[in-house]
Write an enzyme that holds these catalytic residues in place. Sequence first.
Site, PDB file in Angstrom:
ATOM      1  N   CYS A 132       0.840  -1.208   0.000  1.00 37.58           N
ATOM      2  CA  CYS A 132       0.000   0.000   0.000  1.00 37.58           C
ATOM      3  C   CYS A 132       0.868   1.248   0.000  1.00 37.58           C
ATOM      4  O   CYS A 132       1.438   1.634   1.032  1.00 37.58           O
ATOM      5  CB  CYS A 132      -0.931  -0.014   1.221  1.00 37.58           C
ATOM      6  SG  CYS A 132      -2.008   1.432   1.320  1.00 37.58           S
ATOM      7  N   CYS A 135      -0.376   4.092   2.213  1.00 36.10           N
ATOM      8  CA  CYS A 135      -0.214   3.807   3.645  1.00 36.10           C
ATOM      9  C   CYS A 135       1.223   4.030   4.092  1.00 36.10           C
ATOM     10  O   CYS A 135       1.471   4.578   5.175  1.00 36.10           O
ATOM     11  CB  CYS A 135      -0.600   2.361   3.955  1.00 36.10           C
ATOM     12  SG  CYS A 135      -2.241   1.874   3.406  1.00 36.10           S
ATOM     13  N   ASP A 136       2.180   3.585   3.277  1.00 33.52           N
ATOM     14  CA  ASP A 136       3.559   3.492   3.747  1.00 33.52           C
ATOM     15  C   ASP A 136       4.569   4.338   2.984  1.00 33.52           C
ATOM     16  O   ASP A 136       5.750   4.375   3.363  1.00 33.52           O
ATOM     17  CB  ASP A 136       4.010   2.021   3.691  1.00 33.52           C
ATOM     18  CG  ASP A 136       3.148   1.127   4.563  1.00 33.52           C
ATOM     19  OD1 ASP A 136       2.694   1.593   5.617  1.00 33.52           O
ATOM     20  OD2 ASP A 136       2.927  -0.044   4.176  1.00 33.52           O
TER      21      ASP A 136
END
Length: 317
Positions: A132, A135-136
């Site tokens: 992701c 997300c990261d």
Amino acid sequence: MYKTIVIGTGPAGLTAAIYLARANLSPLVIEGLQPGGQLTTTTEVENFPGFPEGILGPDLMDNMRKQAERFGAEFKNGWVESVDFSQRPFKVTVDGLGVLEAESVIISTGASARYMGIPGEQENVGRGVSTCATCDGFFFRGKKIVVVGGGDSAMEEASFLTRFASSVTLVHRRSELRASKIMQDRARDNSKVVWALDRTPLEVATDEKGVKGLMVRNNETGNSELVEADGVFVAIGHTPNTAFLGDQITTDPNGYIVVNPGTTETNIPGVFACGDVQDTRYRQAISAAGTGCMAAMDAEKYLEGSMVHDWSESLDK
């Protein structure tokens, strides 16, 4: 007999459980093999509202579970083997629990990211390996990143990650990409994207500091090469967890549950879907939680209507 059974315990299922429990509907939540969903494999979560310093993924899921339990949600661990939506009450067959009955069902079983299945991958998820970018990506500011994949998702992830990384190397096992032309052009026009096509991933390489790159085989020469990187993002698609439904719920060609626009209603009245199992676009914890709230409210409204209908029929008799 339960008013509502919630299948799945990611952000969507747990949010649905919180809302249902607060409405005095005493939901039963069936936890699968990975209680808490994909966030339990994530380390730091920095984009979930309300946590300015961030929060560990497992801690966030544990907090949501405790919140649902506080209001009366019941949790049972088991694997849903099959469902029967052909008549009411609905029947849910759970390994180890037998056949459970419910007046309504909320499906929040999520979608599993596809992995390459190579050494060094699974043990480094959340430690340099991710599925992701939104997300990261922030954690790799100024670092080198590898993105594996050849479809639209891989192009989109690579382009997004250039906001943070010093360079993004896109690895694909073929010389041609599956991505649409517009997505390919967008990635090719980005000076930070480096291309490593016709390379087959072999192993996520690590050292004492963590991930150091992706070992690949050059399909033209047959030689092994190390693509140096601080992070490896796998973008080869997701598989919605819908196999247990059989053909009772309408899904799209990729297996995602189809819901009526603006709702969580499936093709069967009283059965609702929320989270990544019906989301082909956003796939974020906060958007999943939002649809969990919607599913709970849709289910509550459905149950109110069903109860009024049953009461009216009993008066006629």
